[in-house]
Design a protein around this motif. Structure first.
Motif, short mmCIF file in Angstrom:
data_model
loop_
_atom_site.label_atom_id
_atom_site.label_comp_id
_atom_site.label_asym_id
_atom_site.label_seq_id
_atom_site.Cartn_x
_atom_site.Cartn_y
_atom_site.Cartn_z
N PRO A 14 0.83 -1.21 0.00
CA PRO A 14 0.00 0.00 0.00
C PRO A 14 0.86 1.26 0.00
O PRO A 14 1.96 1.27 0.55
N LEU A 15 0.35 2.29 -0.64
CA LEU A 15 1.07 3.56 -0.66
C LEU A 15 1.03 4.20 0.72
O LEU A 15 0.08 3.97 1.49
N PRO A 16 2.03 4.99 1.05
CA PRO A 16 2.04 5.62 2.37
C PRO A 16 0.88 6.61 2.50
O PRO A 16 0.54 7.32 1.56
N ALA A 17 0.30 6.65 3.68
CA ALA A 17 -0.84 7.53 3.92
C ALA A 17 -0.36 8.91 4.35
O ALA A 17 0.75 9.08 4.85
N GLY A 18 -1.20 9.90 4.13
CA GLY A 18 -0.94 11.23 4.65
C GLY A 18 -0.14 12.15 3.77
O GLY A 18 0.19 13.26 4.18
N LEU A 19 0.19 11.73 2.57
CA LEU A 19 0.94 12.60 1.67
C LEU A 19 -0.03 13.47 0.87
O LEU A 19 -1.20 13.12 0.71
N PRO A 20 0.45 14.58 0.33
CA PRO A 20 -0.43 15.43 -0.47
C PRO A 20 -0.92 14.70 -1.73
O PRO A 20 -0.23 13.84 -2.27
N ARG A 21 -2.09 15.07 -2.18
CA ARG A 21 -2.70 14.44 -3.35
C ARG A 21 -1.78 14.50 -4.57
O ARG A 21 -1.70 13.56 -5.36
N SER A 26 1.45 12.22 -9.05
CA SER A 26 2.76 12.14 -9.68
C SER A 26 3.29 10.71 -9.66
O SER A 26 3.85 10.22 -10.66
N HIS A 27 3.11 10.04 -8.55
CA HIS A 27 3.58 8.65 -8.42
C HIS A 27 2.88 7.75 -9.45
O HIS A 27 3.53 6.98 -10.16
N CYS A 73 2.96 11.43 -21.86
CA CYS A 73 3.67 11.06 -23.09
C CYS A 73 5.09 11.62 -23.07
O CYS A 73 6.05 10.94 -23.46
N LYS A 74 5.23 12.86 -22.61
CA LYS A 74 6.56 13.46 -22.50
C LYS A 74 7.42 12.67 -21.52
O LYS A 74 8.61 12.46 -21.75
N MET A 75 6.82 12.21 -20.44
CA MET A 75 7.54 11.43 -19.44
C MET A 75 7.98 10.08 -20.02
O MET A 75 9.07 9.60 -19.71
N VAL A 76 7.14 9.48 -20.86
CA VAL A 76 7.49 8.22 -21.51
C VAL A 76 8.74 8.41 -22.36
O VAL A 76 9.68 7.61 -22.30
N ARG A 77 8.77 9.49 -23.14
CA ARG A 77 9.95 9.77 -23.96
C ARG A 77 11.19 9.99 -23.11
O ARG A 77 12.28 9.54 -23.46
N ALA A 78 11.02 10.65 -21.98
CA ALA A 78 12.16 10.86 -21.07
C ALA A 78 12.68 9.54 -20.53
O ALA A 78 13.90 9.34 -20.41
N PHE A 79 11.78 8.60 -20.22
CA PHE A 79 12.20 7.28 -19.75
C PHE A 79 12.96 6.54 -20.85
O PHE A 79 13.95 5.85 -20.59
N ILE A 80 12.50 6.67 -22.10
CA ILE A 80 13.18 5.99 -23.21
C ILE A 80 14.58 6.59 -23.40
O ILE A 80 15.55 5.85 -23.60
N ILE A 81 14.69 7.91 -23.31
CA ILE A 81 16.00 8.55 -23.43
C ILE A 81 16.93 8.11 -22.30
O ILE A 81 18.09 7.79 -22.53
#
Length: 85
Positions: A14-21, A26-27, A73-81
């Protein structure tokens, strides 16, 4: 000859509780982008310039992932790079 080690599915925690939305959004965006980048690399798209928004969104439909935004989509390209391809 080296053999590939398959580890099976990763156990989800489970993800940690209490963090900002924004942190959760982003995660989840990073996870989606990573899944799409892996799918594109597996399909032979090693060049980020060839990973157009249309190609990324088509891959999302094929793999059953919700339609990614332009930011994803931009993040996907960054991961490929960053993969060094």
């Amino acid at each position: 000859m080296a053999t590939a080690m398959t580890a099976g599915p990763v156990k989800k925690k489970p993800l940690p509780a209490g963090l900002p939305r924004e942190w959760y959004e982003s995660h989840n965006r990073r996870l989606k982008a990573m899944r799409l980048a892996i799918s594109l690399l597996d399909s032979g798209t090693y060049d980020a310039r060839r990973a157009t928004n249309r190609k990324i969104r088509t891959m999302a439909v094929r793999t059953g992932i919700h339609r990614p935004s332009n930011v994803t989509c931009k993040m996907v390209r960054a991961f490929i790079i960053s993969n060094g391809a």
